[in-house]
Design a protein around this motif. Structure first.
Motif, short mmCIF file in Angstrom:
data_model
loop_
_atom_site.label_atom_id
_atom_site.label_comp_id
_atom_site.label_asym_id
_atom_site.label_seq_id
_atom_site.Cartn_x
_atom_site.Cartn_y
_atom_site.Cartn_z
N PRO A 132 4.74 6.37 3.92
CA PRO A 132 5.83 5.46 4.27
C PRO A 132 5.32 4.12 4.80
O PRO A 132 4.37 4.07 5.59
N GLU A 133 5.96 3.05 4.36
CA GLU A 133 5.57 1.70 4.79
C GLU A 133 5.60 1.58 6.31
O GLU A 133 4.69 1.00 6.91
N ILE A 134 6.64 2.12 6.94
CA ILE A 134 6.76 2.00 8.40
C ILE A 134 5.59 2.71 9.10
O ILE A 134 5.08 2.23 10.10
N LEU A 177 0.80 -1.23 0.00
CA LEU A 177 0.00 0.00 0.00
C LEU A 177 0.84 1.28 0.00
O LEU A 177 0.33 2.35 -0.36
N ALA A 178 2.09 1.18 0.40
CA ALA A 178 2.92 2.37 0.56
C ALA A 178 3.01 3.21 -0.72
O ALA A 178 2.77 4.42 -0.69
N ASP A 179 3.35 2.59 -1.84
CA ASP A 179 3.49 3.35 -3.09
C ASP A 179 2.17 3.94 -3.59
O ASP A 179 2.12 5.13 -3.90
N PRO A 180 1.10 3.14 -3.67
CA PRO A 180 -0.16 3.72 -4.16
C PRO A 180 -0.68 4.85 -3.26
O PRO A 180 -1.30 5.80 -3.76
N LEU A 181 -0.43 4.76 -1.96
CA LEU A 181 -0.91 5.80 -1.05
C LEU A 181 0.08 6.95 -0.89
O LEU A 181 -0.29 8.02 -0.41
N GLY A 182 1.33 6.71 -1.27
CA GLY A 182 2.35 7.74 -1.09
C GLY A 182 2.67 7.98 0.38
O GLY A 182 3.09 9.08 0.77
#
Length: 145
Positions: A53-55, A46-51
């Protein structure tokens, strides 16, 4: 010299768990738990599509799972202490405020989808906040004062 004031019985400092309050808490449990599971498991995807950070997504997921556990525990009690009941409402209100502050801070640069996601979950939590506060201020709240 004044006489000591008798302590208020605990029963008067707690709200009885009625159907409205339990329902408001359990809907929050379901949403918080579902979001927590989704973010904990799929933070990387989800990190990239939402913009976002993964953490951040993973931490939010874990926090949501913990919050769902606290709410579930509260919903199973026959009476909910006033401090706990209003603490839940205040916790949800703080979550909404923190979500908006995060967006306004410039610390993250969400995509349009990420912005919609943060705003949608904040709006949902705001709805929980209102529903829980209304349940606490219902007709039986007069007996809890």
């Amino acid at each position: 010299m004044t006489a000591p004031v008798a302590a208020t019985p605990v029963a008067h400092r707690a709200y009885p768990m009625d159907r409205r309050l339990r329902r408001a808490l359990l809907v929050d449990v379901a949403a918080s738990g579902a979001l927590g599971i989704a973010l904990t498991i799929a933070a990387g995807a989800l990190a990239d599509p939402l913009g976002l950070p993964e953490i951040l997504l993973r931490i939010v997921g874990v926090v949501c799972l913990g919050w769902a556990g606290v709410l579930r525990l509260a919903a199973t009690r026959p009476r909910l202490p006033r401090f706990a009941a209003w603490g839940i409402v205040e916790g949800n209100a703080l979550w909404v405020a923190a979500s908006l502050v995060l967006l306004a801070s410039g610390l993250v640069a969400p995509t349009a989808l990420g912005l919609a996601f943060v705003l949608a979950q904040a709006a949902l939590v705001a709805g929980f906040t209102v529903a829980q506060a209304l349940a606490l201020r219902g007709p039986r709240a007069a007996g809890a004062a």
